[in-house]
Design an enzyme around this catalytic site. Structure first.
Site, mmCIF file in Angstrom:
data_model
loop_
_atom_site.group_PDB
_atom_site.id
_atom_site.type_symbol
_atom_site.label_atom_id
_atom_site.label_comp_id
_atom_site.label_asym_id
_atom_site.label_seq_id
_atom_site.Cartn_x
_atom_site.Cartn_y
_atom_site.Cartn_z
ATOM 1 C CB SER A 132 -64.868 -14.725 -40.142
ATOM 2 O OG SER A 132 -64.279 -13.443 -39.988
ATOM 3 C CE LYS A 186 -62.480 -17.058 -38.756
ATOM 4 N NZ LYS A 186 -61.606 -16.657 -37.709
ATOM 5 C CG HIS A 189 -60.618 -14.728 -42.641
ATOM 6 N ND1 HIS A 189 -60.516 -14.284 -41.333
ATOM 7 C CD2 HIS A 189 -61.522 -13.911 -43.238
ATOM 8 C CE1 HIS A 189 -61.319 -13.243 -41.151
ATOM 9 N NE2 HIS A 189 -61.949 -13.000 -42.289
ATOM 10 C CG ASN A 190 -58.343 -15.578 -38.243
ATOM 11 O OD1 ASN A 190 -59.335 -15.396 -38.940
ATOM 12 N ND2 ASN A 190 -58.426 -15.852 -36.963
ATOM 13 C CD GLU A 193 -58.781 -11.025 -38.111
ATOM 14 O OE1 GLU A 193 -59.738 -11.661 -38.584
ATOM 15 O OE2 GLU A 193 -58.451 -11.109 -36.918
#
Ligand code: 6PG
Length: 475
Positions: A132, A186, A189-190, A193
């Site tokens: 990232s 990940k 995480h997105n 986001e």
């Protein structure tokens, strides 16, 4: 005869692959590079300038692999999906026992698990690694979420730690678990986001459509939040974007950008995986859904003519309320993400370390923020039952900021300005903080029409009730 001198090989010289290769070279590693379109290789070496001395360009896959020291580490930075499967099959004949191939793209963790199994028993290892931070992060210090075997991590660790972003000197990279763990983290995480970007955009919409503020003024307000608890990369980016002027029209840049958001899939995967595990990360769902609605531009224009988007009148919330509301909603979006990580950790037996995950998200990645440092402390020190909202410090912040989120959502409702992610966060909070909810009625309905049975509050077991017979009553 190709000499095996490179510490790592990078296949794929797109934006991210090139940036990572330069970062590795700058940190003193010998990097072999190659690319499907061979003409990109020379261009990359030119762009590398003085770093070219530690870069070993290779035209064929065979010499690329041969140029790597054993056990080999090969990082693929290529589009996720079928290209990765094709490359695994292409490279396998050249690999030896102990070699590791890494997928550094945004892959679906289900594919990563399948690929991990594909290599299992062959002697070679497969790693799914989330990277990232975009191009700048990859070049100057990304946050990296690594899955796969301990063997691969031992091989990769010195290089990954050298190139990673640092938070107070600590590298923002960790081995999080086997097979798909890195790519799953990940993905979440997105998802966070997406929620954070959506919530910031909702406040922009409220100020623009409800308050009549122009973009630079909103940007200035966001900029002022950088000095407080909302300090984060996404607030910084949003503040700067809102204050950027389009050179062609001299209008704020955001005013000439079409309101249709793209998405490559990671936000959607977060929601899909949440639902598969019986969870609902509704703030993230709202953000994914809002991007979907945004793409229905024709329908929205027609509906505006047919139904009107005329202004409703209500008081605008104070600037302080807007700031406090985002603090509250941001905590909820993160709490939902971490709840999902916990569910996946149990389902796949990953033993994910939530404190470590928050720590490696404190620098380098897109969601880096002051909040993540507080969350890391909460996970490390005072977290009962693993639920973020039960950490005394986080709970105290929520108690203080939730009234503002409530006032902001009320203002949005009254002004007719949609706040899907902010109101989802509020709904989740109100559901979670109530010990007795309303699904007792759902259970009654299910039993009424389908004899599905229910549990009782006063005795153990499964029960059915004698519900009235509506057909006979009516006849
Ligand atoms: C990151 C980002 C990155 C992602 C973009 C675009 O952590 O660096 O998450 O991996 O690809 O943000 O994603 P969407 O196109 O889905 O918005």
């Amino acid at each position: 005869m190709t000499r095996a001198i490179a510490d790592i090989g990078i296949y794929g010289l797109g934006t991210m692959g090139s940036a990572l290769a330069l970062n590795l070279a700058e940190n003193g590693f010998q990097v072999a590079v190659t690319n499907r379109e061979v003409e990109w290789i020379g261009k990359f070496v030119e762009q590398a300038g003085p770093l070219a001395t530690t870069i070993s360009p290779q035209i064929t896959l065979e010499t690329f692999v041969a140029s790597l020291k054993a056990p080999r580490t090969i990082l693929f930075m290529i589009p996720s999906g079928a290209p990765m499967d094709a490359m695994i099959e292409a490279v396998m004949p050249f690999l030896d026992d102990g070699d590791t191939i890494i997928d550094g793209g945004n892959a679906d963790f289900n594919d990563t698990r399948r690929r991990f199994d594909r290599l299992n028993g062959t002697g070679a290892h497969f790693v799914g690694m989330g990277v990232s931070g975009g191009e700048k992060g990859a070049r100057n210090g990304p946050s990296m979420m690594v899955g796969g075997s301990v063997h691969s991590w031992t091989q990769l660790k010195p290089m990954a730690e050298a190139i990673a972003a640092k938070f107070e000197g600590e590298p923002c990279v960790a081995h999080l678990g086997p097979d798909g763990a890195g790519h799953f983290v990940k993905t979440v995480h997105n998802g966070i986001e997406y929620a954070d970007m959506q919530m910031i955009s909702e406040l922009y919409g409220l100020l623009r459509d409800g308050g009549g503020w122009n973009a630079p003024r909103i940007g200035k307000l966001f900029e002022s939040w950088q000095d407080g608890p909302l300090s984060s990369y996404l607030i910084e980016v949003s503040a700067a974007a809102l204050q950027t002027i389009d050179p062609d029209t001299r209008l704020p840049m955001v005013d000439v950008i079409l309101d249709q958001a793209g998405q490559k899939g990671t936000g959607r995967w977060t929601v899909i995986e949440a639902l598969k595990m019986g969870q609902s990360a509704n703030a993230i769902e709202a953000a994914v859904g809002a991007r979907g609605w945004s793409s229905e531009k024709g329908m929205r224009n027609a509906a505006e003519s047919a139904l009107g988007a005329g202004a409703l009148h209500a008081d605008m919330p104070s600037e302080d309320d807007l700031e406090q509301a985002l603090i509250a909603a941001r905590i909820i979006a993160h709490a939902q993400g971490f709840r999902l990580l916990d569910a996946a950790s149990q389902e796949f037996d990953w033993s994910l370390d939530m404190a470590r995950i928050s720590e490696i998200w404190r620098a380098g990645c897109i969601i880096r923020s002051a909040l993540l440092d507080d969350l890391a402390t909460a996970f490390r020190t005072d977290l009962p039952h693993g639920h973020l909202i039960l950490s005394p410090k986080i709970a105290a912040t929520l108690t203080q900021t939730m009234p503002a989120l409530r006032r902001v959502v009320v203002a949005g409702v009254s002004l007719g300005t949609a706040l899907p992610a902010l109101s989802a966060a509020l709904a989740w909070y109100d559901s979670m903080r109530r010990g007795r909810g309303t699904t007792n009625l759902i259970q009654a309905q299910r039993d009424f029409f389908g004899a599905h049975g229910f549990a009782r509050t006063d005795k153990d077991g499964k029960f059915n009730a004698q519900w009235p017979d509506l057909t006979s009553e009516r006849s």
